[in-house]
Motif scaffolding. Structure first.
Motif, PDB file in Angstrom:
ATOM      1  N   ASP A  77      40.959  48.627  38.789  1.00  0.00           N
ATOM      2  CA  ASP A  77      40.488  47.732  39.855  1.00  0.00           C
ATOM      3  C   ASP A  77      38.985  47.799  40.143  1.00  0.00           C
ATOM      4  O   ASP A  77      38.356  46.758  40.331  1.00  0.00           O
ATOM      5  N   ILE A  80      37.030  45.331  37.640  1.00  0.00           N
ATOM      6  CA  ILE A  80      37.442  43.953  37.351  1.00  0.00           C
ATOM      7  C   ILE A  80      36.309  42.970  37.602  1.00  0.00           C
ATOM      8  O   ILE A  80      35.986  42.126  36.750  1.00  0.00           O
ATOM      9  N   GLU A  81      35.669  43.092  38.742  1.00  0.00           N
ATOM     10  CA  GLU A  81      34.578  42.173  39.110  1.00  0.00           C
ATOM     11  C   GLU A  81      33.487  42.173  38.025  1.00  0.00           C
ATOM     12  O   GLU A  81      33.027  41.124  37.579  1.00  0.00           O
ATOM     13  N   HIS A 100      49.574  50.384  40.940  1.00  0.00           N
ATOM     14  CA  HIS A 100      49.544  49.083  41.643  1.00  0.00           C
ATOM     15  C   HIS A 100      49.203  47.924  40.710  1.00  0.00           C
ATOM     16  O   HIS A 100      48.243  47.190  40.934  1.00  0.00           O
ATOM     17  N   ARG A 103      48.876  44.414  42.263  1.00  0.00           N
ATOM     18  CA  ARG A 103      47.593  44.161  42.954  1.00  0.00           C
ATOM     19  C   ARG A 103      46.469  43.934  41.927  1.00  0.00           C
ATOM     20  O   ARG A 103      45.596  43.078  42.111  1.00  0.00           O
ATOM     21  N   THR A 104      46.553  44.643  40.805  1.00  0.00           N
ATOM     22  CA  THR A 104      45.525  44.464  39.760  1.00  0.00           C
ATOM     23  C   THR A 104      45.562  43.055  39.198  1.00  0.00           C
ATOM     24  O   THR A 104      44.530  42.411  38.992  1.00  0.00           O
ATOM     25  N   ALA A 107      44.001  40.802  41.615  1.00  0.00           N
ATOM     26  CA  ALA A 107      42.542  40.991  41.650  1.00  0.00           C
ATOM     27  C   ALA A 107      41.876  40.309  40.452  1.00  0.00           C
ATOM     28  O   ALA A 107      40.801  39.704  40.579  1.00  0.00           O
TER      29      ALA A 107
END
Ligand code: DX5
Ligand code: ZN
Length: 226
Positions: A77, A80-81, A100, A103-104, A107
């Protein structure tokens, strides 16, 4: 990226010349590659260290098709950006990389990339059952992550199971590891549509002599479509 299930060949630059990534991306695309597969490893989740967001940003201008980023890292996570900003079209994370994964996937899509989830050979197809309405790709590893040139591990039963689970959802099934003209037909017949190949594409060629790349790509495609 419109969705279709035609066979796509995605050479992995893990087998490319590390001193010439930009030229290698242009060469494989000129020789028929459909996507460019970028194997990111952190020396923690996978027993090797390759490259990161900066390399992805540097090669992005040299890729006209799809930059398919395979994250063999943990945690995922926090990065990722950076990979999305670097221009990744698809970002694939391993279901084994943390607690998670749901959630990943949120994202990755939230960052504007298509979301892929990868399964190591020891992980059953059922591990992605709750993710099928939020991913664009499932990557079935047919080697244990870390290196190119490893022996293919037969996962055709898992591919068939996944194909049935996916139904008519617009989700690619990508095969990664040990793909060559011998193994490609097995996985294509089982329902895979994206074939990652590193050593089987780059073998015998170079940036200055890229013809073998084209011959290798055509051989894998022909075998998969036979
Ligand atoms: C392995 C990587 C694969 C690998 C494929 O950890 O995820 O993409 O580079 O290389 P070959 O096709 O040589 O097995
Ligand atoms: Zn890969």
């Amino acid at each position: 990226m419109s969705f279709d299930r035609s066979i796509k060949i995605a050479p992995s630059i893990l087998s490319a010349d590390f001193a010439n990534f930009g030229a290698e991306c242009e060469a494989i695309e000129a020789q028929g590659a459909d996507w460019v597969h970028v194997d990111v490893m952190d020396g923690h989740f996978a027993p090797n260290i390759t490259f990161g967001p900066a390399t992805c940003a540097a090669i992005r201008p040299h890729i006209k098709t799809v930059m398919d980023v395979h994250l063999m890292i943990a945690p995922v996570d926090p990065y990722i950006e950076a990979f999305a900003k670097a221009g990744a079209d698809i970002i694939t994370a391993h279901v084994e990389a943390g607690p998670h994964i749901h959630r990943t996937m949120q994202a990755i899509r939230g960052a504007g990339a298509k979301a892929g989830v990868a399964l190591n050979p020891g992980t059953p197809a059922s591990a992605v059952a709750e993710l099928l309405d939020m991913v664009d790709l499932v990557c079935v590893m047919t080697v244990n992550p870390g290196f190119g040139g490893q022996k293919f591990i037969d996962m055709t039963a898992k591919v068939r199971e996944l194909r049935a689970m996916i139904g008519d959802r617009p989700i690619h099934i990508e095969i990664d590891g040990g793909v060559d003209p011998t193994t490609a037909p097995l996985v294509a017949a089982a329902g895979a549509d994206v074939l990652v190949a590193g050593s089987a594409v780059f073998r015998g060629g170079s940036v200055s002599d890229p013809e073998p790349y084209g011959a290798n790509i055509r051989a894998i495609r022909a075998a998969a479509e036979a």
